[in-house]
Write a protein that holds these residues in place. Structure first.
Motif, PDB file in Angstrom:
ATOM      1  N   ARG A  86       2.119  -5.116  -8.225  1.00 22.10           N
ATOM      2  CA  ARG A  86       1.466  -4.818  -6.941  1.00 22.10           C
ATOM      3  C   ARG A  86       2.059  -5.642  -5.807  1.00 22.10           C
ATOM      4  O   ARG A  86       2.346  -5.132  -4.734  1.00 22.10           O
ATOM      5  CB  ARG A  86      -0.031  -5.068  -7.050  1.00 22.10           C
ATOM      6  N   ASP A  89       5.275  -4.292  -4.892  1.00 18.44           N
ATOM      7  CA  ASP A  89       5.192  -2.845  -4.717  1.00 18.44           C
ATOM      8  C   ASP A  89       6.212  -2.111  -5.607  1.00 18.44           C
ATOM      9  O   ASP A  89       6.965  -1.249  -5.156  1.00 18.44           O
ATOM     10  CB  ASP A  89       5.382  -2.464  -3.235  1.00 18.44           C
ATOM     11  N   PHE A  91       6.362   0.439  -7.570  1.00 16.17           N
ATOM     12  CA  PHE A  91       5.417   1.529  -7.804  1.00 16.17           C
ATOM     13  C   PHE A  91       5.794   2.458  -8.957  1.00 16.17           C
ATOM     14  O   PHE A  91       4.953   3.184  -9.467  1.00 16.17           O
ATOM     15  CB  PHE A  91       5.224   2.330  -6.510  1.00 16.17           C
ATOM     16  N   THR A 119       0.691   1.106  -9.416  1.00 14.80           N
ATOM     17  CA  THR A 119      -0.057   0.213  -8.507  1.00 14.80           C
ATOM     18  C   THR A 119      -1.513   0.627  -8.285  1.00 14.80           C
ATOM     19  O   THR A 119      -2.277  -0.132  -7.697  1.00 14.80           O
ATOM     20  CB  THR A 119       0.618   0.176  -7.114  1.00 14.80           C
TER      21      THR A 119
END
Ligand code: NAI
Length: 332
Positions: A86, A89, A91, A119
């Motif tokens: 997270r 990021d 993802f 995420t």
């Protein structure tokens, strides 16, 4: 010389990282490793299991190789792995499952790729205690998050000569949340006329995967289904010891196996480093070192095919270090 962050993890993490670092070195990959520790021991000493220095190192180097880190169950700190994905990021969680030479499984034609959103979903950690007897966990799904992971999956399919992307949901029950994910998938799929879109419910997918896995190509899933299904897919190709992965964002990429820290076999020198090595081979390609990646892959495949020095999970009785040395020998 490349600067790469190394998170050597805990449990079996240090054993398998040590093996993989030695193999990469023997293959001639010039890496300046920036060793960063994380996890429970670090939390005790530095007050946080994922100190800022680890994130700073990855932001600076852009590439990391990561061994597993233990997460306390039910209580204690939030998962280092979830936090890392997270904060940076990262993802897209890419988890390819393909049969390996010499690794016997019930199927010999598995070649699929799990693309897991990394995420959102229940992993956003939004849990509320209503009372001592009642809690709620929020399944967070956004249009932005779903659209970007679906687009990433289609882009991956195009770049890797794949022909189908299948969205996996439970949109019949989670009508709003998984429904939104599916809407985004359908919208994105229109931009890719050469890739066939397919949809399946996650329970049906699990049954189909254990009966006829070769029918699947690229799967794109919200976070929780992606986590569970990728372990199932690891089982199809020989288990967690051989299942590679990568967490990819717009700026950084962290390469790590699917498996966890395997506390049950910690310190016994019997863990299989293949999953981390395959992740490191993907990292080598990411760095643009395709020749070295090929050399590493050939040496690993030869070792698996010969079957002289397999670890216990693959039916052999070689130690981690013996398996490592056999691969190094096969690098020629
Ligand atoms: P696990 O993946 O660590 O182990 C499951 C089973 O697979 C165990 O029997 C283990 O011995 C075996 N196994 C796993 N990797 C192996 C390898 N390389 N060679 C041979 N056998 C292997 O899953 P578990 O037990 O659910 O989780 C242990 C810890 O790892 C937990 O704290 C969990 O939160 C954490 N974890 C961390 C991850 C990460 O750092 N990315 C991912 C998954 C779990």
């Amino acid at each position: 010389m490349y600067n790469v962050t190394l998170i050597n993890g805990d449990g079996i993490g240090p054993e398998i990282s040590d093996a993989v670092v030695k193999i990469l070195d023997a293959a001639g990959l010039k890496i300046n490793w920036d060793l960063q520790t994380a996890g429970a021991d670090v939390a005790e000493k530095e007050g946080a299991p994922l100190p800022g220095r680890v994130l700073d190192s990855i932001r600076k180097n852009k590439v990391a190789l990561k061994a597993p880190v233990t997460t306390p169950i039910g209580k204690g700190f939030r998962s280092v792995n979830v936090q890392l994905r997270r904060e940076l990021d990262l993802f897209a969680n890419l988890r390819p499952s393909k049969n390996l030479p010499g690794v016997k499984t019930p199927f010999n034609n598995v070649d699929l790729v799990v693309v897991r959103e990394n995420t959102e979903d229940l992993y956003a950690g939004i849990e509320n205690k209503i009372s001592d007897d009642r809690v709620e966990g929020i399944k967070l799904i956004t249009r932005e998050g779903s659209t970007r992971i679906c687009r990433w999956a289609f882009d991956y399919a195009v770049k890797n000569n794949r022909s189908e992307v299948c969205a996996v949901t439970k949109a019949n029950i989670c009508k709003l949340s998984d429904g939104l994910f599916l809407d985004c998938f359908r919208e994105v799929s229109k931009e890719y006329p050469d890739i066939a879109p397919r949809e399946i419910l996650v329970d049906n997918l699990c049954m189909q995967l254990v009966q006829n896995p070769s029918q699947f190509d690229v799967l794109v899933l919200p976070n929780l289904y992606g986590d569970i299904v990728s372990d199932l897919c690891a089982g199809l190709i020989g288990g967690l010891g051989v299942a590679q992965g990568a967490n990819i964002g717009l700026d950084c990429a962290v390469f790590e196996p699917v498996h966890g820290s395997a506390p049950d076999i910690k310190g016994k020198n019997i863990a299989n480093p293949t999953a981390l090595l395959l992740s490191a081979i993907e990292m080598t390609k990411h760095l643009g070192e395709f020749e070295i990646a090929k050399k590493l892959e050939d040496a690993l495949f030869k070792t698996l095919r010969d079957g002289r020095a397999l670890t216990k999970d693959l039916g052999g009785n070689a130690k981690t270090t013996e398996f490592r040395d056999e691969i190094i020998k096969n690098l020629g």
